[in-house]
Design an enzyme around this catalytic site. Structure first.
Site, PDB file in Angstrom:
ATOM      1  N   GLU A   5      17.079  32.346  39.099  1.00 27.32           N
ATOM      2  CA  GLU A   5      16.478  31.633  37.967  1.00 27.32           C
ATOM      3  C   GLU A   5      15.340  30.715  38.379  1.00 27.32           C
ATOM      4  O   GLU A   5      14.318  30.625  37.683  1.00 27.32           O
ATOM      5  CB  GLU A   5      17.558  30.839  37.227  1.00 27.32           C
ATOM      6  CG  GLU A   5      18.503  31.689  36.394  1.00 27.32           C
ATOM      7  CD  GLU A   5      19.560  32.391  37.220  1.00 27.32           C
ATOM      8  OE1 GLU A   5      20.219  33.309  36.681  1.00 27.32           O
ATOM      9  OE2 GLU A   5      19.738  32.017  38.408  1.00 27.32           O
ATOM     10  N   HIS A  31      29.217  30.191  30.743  1.00 27.35           N
ATOM     11  CA  HIS A  31      28.677  31.122  29.755  1.00 27.35           C
ATOM     12  C   HIS A  31      28.747  30.555  28.335  1.00 27.35           C
ATOM     13  O   HIS A  31      28.489  31.272  27.380  1.00 27.35           O
ATOM     14  CB  HIS A  31      29.447  32.450  29.785  1.00 27.35           C
ATOM     15  CG  HIS A  31      29.267  33.247  31.034  1.00 27.35           C
ATOM     16  ND1 HIS A  31      29.786  32.843  32.242  1.00 27.35           N
ATOM     17  CD2 HIS A  31      28.633  34.420  31.268  1.00 27.35           C
ATOM     18  CE1 HIS A  31      29.495  33.748  33.168  1.00 27.35           C
ATOM     19  NE2 HIS A  31      28.799  34.705  32.601  1.00 27.35           N
TER      20      HIS A  31
END
Length: 324
Positions: free
Chosen positions: A61, A130
């Site tokens: 990321e 998540h």
């Protein structure tokens, strides 16, 4: 474009239109190409626009956002997908130290037209990292615009507006609402950073964004059966905030309740409550209340329904506000 679409499909169509309208627009992210993303938001786009514009990246990321910053410096308009909300933290330094500050550091000469798409929030039975709601981090960071749609129309048009912006935009997508369907009109109707009154009322104002707008609408519907008329305002933009719309509503109803999935402690609701108390003090019949998650790590999926704010917790706050 007009018609019934899910939020997921509305986002897909927005990305397609943006790729068609500007050859400098590129998409980047993990598994967004051949797979079409884990939520299929980018489904079919690499096939139609090529792998030099819809780019499958490594699982990195920080590298994804850093590369997007470099592309923006060369005149591109990158749209970055963070696969899940909790995965953004490796890129946090790039976002808050570089992306947010580049325009000011260059005295306005450098623009950062980058959109960082992040599915956020819970409600899908996912595991740790998540289901997080970290919007306060980004709203607190000067130099970033932060927005979150709650319905297919806004999902489509707000994403297109975000991509067209010359400023960096953190675009928070309520993943539990991806499959909710609604009408998508032919024009955006509102500027990117305007709030919207989605249900008028007179007794109290419910302020929400993203996944909690639907919960507040359901709460308002339930309250109406008891003769209470609740106004529901969809914040839409978390930074900057359309305080004029919020202030007008709270002054009229005399009560305000801010609802979000993120923990109440130092969440966005704290800032909204403080500002509205300052601006509406002599119109208030009760303190501005907050409803949100608990100050604890996001729990396992089997108990997430207890963690997430629901209709009953919103209505309990309404009872407390009306009791003053």
């Amino acid at each position: 474009m007009a018609g019934q679409l899910s939020i997921a499909k509305a986002l897909n169509e927005a990305l397609r239109k943006s790729l068609e309208n500007d050859p400098k627009t590129v998409l980047m992210g993990e598994d967004i190409g051949k797979l079409g993303g884990v939520f299929r938001i980018t489904d079919g786009l690499q096939k139609d626009f090529g792998d030099d514009r819809v780019i499958d990246t490594p699982l990195a990321e920080s590298g994804i956002v850093g590369t997007a910053i470099g592309l923006a410096l060369r005149g591109y308009r990158p749209v970055v997908e963070i696969q899940f909300d909790g995965f953004v933290y490796p890129a946090f330094d790039q976002i808050v130290s570089q992306l947010a500050k580049m325009h000011a550091r260059a005295l306005g000469h450098v623009k950062m037209p980058i959109t960082v798409r992040i599915p956020f929030g819970g409600g899908i039975g996912a595991v740790e990292h998540h289901s997080e709601s970290h919007e306060a981090y980004f709203a607190h960071t000067a130099g970033l615009r932060v927005v979150s749609p709650s319905n297919p129309h806004d999902a489509h048009w707000m994403l297109r507006q975000a991509i067209e912006s010359d400023d960096p935009v953190v675009f928070l997508e309520p993943k539990r609402r991806y499959w909710d369907k609604g009408e998508v009109g032919e024009d955006p109707m509102l500027p990117l950073h305007s709030a919207r009154v989605v249900r008028p009322g007179t007794d109290a104002t419910l302020i929400a964004y993203g996944p909690m707008v639907k919960v507040c609408q359901e709460a308002a519907q339930a309250a109406e059966e008891d003769g209470r008329r609740l106004e529901v305002v969809d914040l839409r933009s978390l930074s900057p905030v359309d305080f004029a719309t919020l202030e007008e509503s709270v002054k009229r109803t005399g009560r305000g309740i801010v609802v979000h999935e993120a923990p109440v402690f130092l969440g966005l609701g704290a800032e909204l409550a403080a500002r509205l108390t300052e601006r509406c003090f002599y119109h208030l019949e009760a303190p501005i209340l907050r409803v949100g998650g608990y100050h604890a790590p996001y729990p396992p999926s089997r108990v997430e329904e207890t963690y997430l704010p629901d209709l009953d917790r919103v209505l309990d706050a309404v009872d407390r506000a009306l009791a003053f």
